[in-house]
Design a protein around this motif. Structure first.
Motif, PDB file in Angstrom:
ATOM      1  N   GLU A 114       0.833  -1.202   0.000  1.00  0.00           N
ATOM      2  CA  GLU A 114       0.000   0.000   0.000  1.00  0.00           C
ATOM      3  C   GLU A 114       0.872   1.259   0.000  1.00  0.00           C
ATOM      4  OE1 GLU A 114      -2.439  -0.425   3.424  1.00  0.00           O
ATOM      5  OE2 GLU A 114      -3.681  -2.036   2.570  1.00  0.00           O
ATOM      6  N   ALA A 115       1.967   1.221   0.773  1.00  0.00           N
ATOM      7  CA  ALA A 115       2.866   2.377   0.821  1.00  0.00           C
ATOM      8  C   ALA A 115       3.553   2.594  -0.527  1.00  0.00           C
ATOM      9  CB  ALA A 115       3.899   2.179   1.926  1.00  0.00           C
ATOM     10  N   LEU A 116       3.945   1.508  -1.176  1.00  0.00           N
ATOM     11  CA  LEU A 116       4.570   1.632  -2.498  1.00  0.00           C
ATOM     12  C   LEU A 116       3.580   2.182  -3.522  1.00  0.00           C
ATOM     13  CD1 LEU A 116       6.638  -1.675  -2.601  1.00  0.00           C
ATOM     14  CD2 LEU A 116       7.588   0.636  -2.777  1.00  0.00           C
ATOM     15  N   ASP A 117       2.347   1.701  -3.458  1.00  0.00           N
ATOM     16  CA  ASP A 117       1.321   2.200  -4.386  1.00  0.00           C
ATOM     17  C   ASP A 117       1.062   3.694  -4.180  1.00  0.00           C
ATOM     18  OD1 ASP A 117       0.990  -0.289  -5.541  1.00  0.00           O
ATOM     19  OD2 ASP A 117      -0.699  -0.862  -4.247  1.00  0.00           O
ATOM     20  N   SER A 118       1.268   4.159  -2.947  1.00  0.00           N
ATOM     21  CA  SER A 118       1.002   5.565  -2.623  1.00  0.00           C
ATOM     22  C   SER A 118       2.243   6.449  -2.745  1.00  0.00           C
ATOM     23  CB  SER A 118       0.445   5.673  -1.194  1.00  0.00           C
ATOM     24  OG  SER A 118      -0.760   4.938  -1.064  1.00  0.00           O
ATOM     25  N   LEU A 119       3.392   5.855  -3.086  1.00  0.00           N
ATOM     26  CA  LEU A 119       4.619   6.647  -3.213  1.00  0.00           C
ATOM     27  C   LEU A 119       4.449   7.693  -4.314  1.00  0.00           C
ATOM     28  CD1 LEU A 119       7.562   7.016  -2.275  1.00  0.00           C
ATOM     29  CD2 LEU A 119       8.234   5.396  -4.061  1.00  0.00           C
ATOM     30  N   LYS A 120       4.762   8.921  -4.010  1.00  0.00           N
ATOM     31  CA  LYS A 120       4.507  10.027  -4.933  1.00  0.00           C
ATOM     32  C   LYS A 120       5.644  10.154  -5.952  1.00  0.00           C
ATOM     33  CE  LYS A 120       1.567  12.451  -1.682  1.00  0.00           C
ATOM     34  NZ  LYS A 120       0.354  12.009  -2.399  1.00  0.00           N
ATOM     35  N   VAL A 121       5.761   9.125  -6.788  1.00  0.00           N
ATOM     36  CA  VAL A 121       6.819   9.106  -7.798  1.00  0.00           C
ATOM     37  C   VAL A 121       6.596  10.167  -8.870  1.00  0.00           C
ATOM     38  CG1 VAL A 121       7.473   6.706  -7.462  1.00  0.00           C
ATOM     39  CG2 VAL A 121       5.597   7.266  -9.014  1.00  0.00           C
ATOM     40  N   GLU A 122       5.345  10.634  -9.043  1.00  0.00           N
ATOM     41  CA  GLU A 122       5.064  11.639 -10.073  1.00  0.00           C
ATOM     42  C   GLU A 122       5.872  12.906  -9.838  1.00  0.00           C
ATOM     43  OE1 GLU A 122       3.074  10.997 -12.780  1.00  0.00           O
ATOM     44  OE2 GLU A 122       3.210   8.988 -11.935  1.00  0.00           O
ATOM     45  N   GLU A 123       6.213  13.162  -8.581  1.00  0.00           N
ATOM     46  CA  GLU A 123       7.001  14.357  -8.279  1.00  0.00           C
ATOM     47  C   GLU A 123       8.374  14.310  -8.949  1.00  0.00           C
ATOM     48  OE1 GLU A 123       9.273  16.014  -4.396  1.00  0.00           O
ATOM     49  OE2 GLU A 123       7.107  15.776  -4.148  1.00  0.00           O
ATOM     50  N   LEU A 124       8.867  13.107  -9.192  1.00  0.00           N
ATOM     51  CA  LEU A 124      10.197  12.951  -9.787  1.00  0.00           C
ATOM     52  C   LEU A 124      10.230  13.381 -11.250  1.00  0.00           C
ATOM     53  CD1 LEU A 124      11.107   9.459  -8.277  1.00  0.00           C
ATOM     54  CD2 LEU A 124      11.810  11.709  -7.432  1.00  0.00           C
ATOM     55  N   LYS A 125       9.076  13.627 -11.835  1.00  0.00           N
ATOM     56  CA  LYS A 125       9.027  14.015 -13.253  1.00  0.00           C
ATOM     57  C   LYS A 125       9.688  15.361 -13.517  1.00  0.00           C
ATOM     58  CE  LYS A 125       5.006  11.391 -14.832  1.00  0.00           C
ATOM     59  NZ  LYS A 125       3.631  11.445 -15.390  1.00  0.00           N
ATOM     60  N   THR A 126       9.937  16.122 -12.472  1.00  0.00           N
ATOM     61  CA  THR A 126      10.653  17.384 -12.661  1.00  0.00           C
ATOM     62  C   THR A 126      12.058  17.144 -13.193  1.00  0.00           C
ATOM     63  OG1 THR A 126      11.317  17.319 -10.326  1.00  0.00           O
ATOM     64  CG2 THR A 126       9.348  18.595 -10.882  1.00  0.00           C
ATOM     65  N   ASP A 127      12.570  15.935 -12.970  1.00  0.00           N
ATOM     66  CA  ASP A 127      13.848  15.517 -13.559  1.00  0.00           C
ATOM     67  C   ASP A 127      13.562  14.221 -14.309  1.00  0.00           C
ATOM     68  OD1 ASP A 127      16.406  14.300 -14.038  1.00  0.00           O
ATOM     69  OD2 ASP A 127      17.268  15.638 -12.527  1.00  0.00           O
ATOM     70  N   SER A 128      13.403  14.317 -15.620  1.00  0.00           N
ATOM     71  CA  SER A 128      12.973  13.165 -16.411  1.00  0.00           C
ATOM     72  C   SER A 128      13.944  11.995 -16.316  1.00  0.00           C
ATOM     73  CB  SER A 128      12.791  13.573 -17.878  1.00  0.00           C
ATOM     74  OG  SER A 128      13.999  14.105 -18.400  1.00  0.00           O
ATOM     75  N   LEU A 129      15.245  12.279 -16.206  1.00  0.00           N
ATOM     76  CA  LEU A 129      16.230  11.196 -16.126  1.00  0.00           C
ATOM     77  C   LEU A 129      16.062  10.408 -14.837  1.00  0.00           C
ATOM     78  CD1 LEU A 129      18.667   9.713 -17.246  1.00  0.00           C
ATOM     79  CD2 LEU A 129      20.143  11.439 -16.186  1.00  0.00           C
ATOM     80  N   ILE A 130      15.918  11.112 -13.710  1.00  0.00           N
ATOM     81  CA  ILE A 130      15.723  10.428 -12.435  1.00  0.00           C
ATOM     82  C   ILE A 130      14.414   9.658 -12.445  1.00  0.00           C
ATOM     83  CG2 ILE A 130      15.277  10.791  -9.967  1.00  0.00           C
ATOM     84  CD1 ILE A 130      17.294  13.030  -9.990  1.00  0.00           C
ATOM     85  N   TYR A 131      13.383  10.271 -12.975  1.00  0.00           N
ATOM     86  CA  TYR A 131      12.077   9.626 -13.011  1.00  0.00           C
ATOM     87  C   TYR A 131      12.124   8.322 -13.802  1.00  0.00           C
ATOM     88  CZ  TYR A 131       7.150   8.834 -14.132  1.00  0.00           C
ATOM     89  OH  TYR A 131       5.905   8.272 -14.298  1.00  0.00           O
ATOM     90  N   GLU A 132      12.686   8.364 -15.008  1.00  0.00           N
ATOM     91  CA  GLU A 132      12.749   7.167 -15.848  1.00  0.00           C
ATOM     92  C   GLU A 132      13.631   6.098 -15.222  1.00  0.00           C
ATOM     93  OE1 GLU A 132      10.992   6.538 -18.453  1.00  0.00           O
ATOM     94  OE2 GLU A 132      10.048   8.509 -18.560  1.00  0.00           O
TER      95      GLU A 132
END
Length: 233
Positions: A114-132
């Motif tokens: 549940e915690a992993l599903d709720s992890l706010k990974v979308e915030e990482l999109k500010t840096d596309s390389l880190i996000y990908e």
């Protein structure tokens, strides 16, 4: 400069008092009267209070600046909280492995999913390389936590724990987790000779979740902690 003024605030009144007493009682001459000595005593007391009881303890400015730096983070409070939820569920799960308690393992694994599903990974999109880069270990961890819950034996659960821990380590390094220092532990014989098992811990000393006593060695640390004096990268 402030320290010099504080010292003068003590030294000058003391000098006036000594001079007055000397002229009156030793040289028996007039000069510094009693009222002057009275005010000098007041100034002397004021100087002592400023020097010894001021909030900065009479320390110069360069000493006051040597205080403990304030921790800061590259990420938002919401992201950090969601990642802390992941880590807390993970620590609870490793405690279950340490105690050989499959009920706690399964409950914690459910919370961890549940915690992993709720992890706010979308915030990482500010840096596309880190996000990908973060997406692969993130998705792998989500898949592996399902295996921990469904594996029929604790031996198989421990094998999945090892895989999950490696994916979580990669994720933390990718996003540069910077709230606390973490330790990457290893038991070199977790699954037999030359077959190590790894896990993350909050402290240098950690019990082994793979079933062996006195088999824990720090292999590396995660330490991206920033302070207010550290430039964000």
């Amino acid at each position: 400069m402030k320290k010099v003024l504080d010292i003068l605030g003590i030294a000058l009144p003391a000098f006036i008092i000594i001079l007055g007493v000397t002229r009156i009682f030793v040289q028996k001459t007039k000069g510094v009267n009693g009222l002057t000595i009275f005010f000098a005593i007041l100034l002397l007391l004021t100087g002592h209070i400023r020097f010894f009881f001021s909030p900065d303890g009479g320390r110069p400015n360069d000493e006051k600046s040597k205080t403990t730096p304030i921790s800061v983070s590259r990420h938002s409070g919401a992201f950090n909280q969601s990642l802390e939820n992941v880590l807390m569920a993970y620590y609870n799960m490793t405690d279950g492995f340490i105690d050989n308690n499959t009920e706690i393992i399964n409950q914690s694994a459910r919370s961890l999913k549940e915690a992993l599903d709720s992890l706010k990974v979308e915030e990482l999109k500010t840096d596309s390389l880190i996000y990908e880069t973060a997406l692969q270990p993130y998705n792998n961890a989500k898949s592996e936590i399902v295996s921990i819950r469904t594996d029929p034996s604790i031996i198989e659960k421990r094998q999945s724990l090892n895989i999950f821990s490696n994916e979580l380590l990669t994720l933390l390094n990718t996003v540069r987790y910077d709230l606390n220092k973490l330790y990457w532990q290893e038991c070199s014989v977790a699954f037999g000779d030359d077959k190590p098992g790894n896990w993350l811990s909050r402290s240098e000393k950690s019990k082994n979740p793979y079933g062996q006593d006195n088999c824990a060695e720090i292999r590396s640390t995660i330490n991206f902690v920033l302070t207010d004096s550290t430039k964000k990268q």
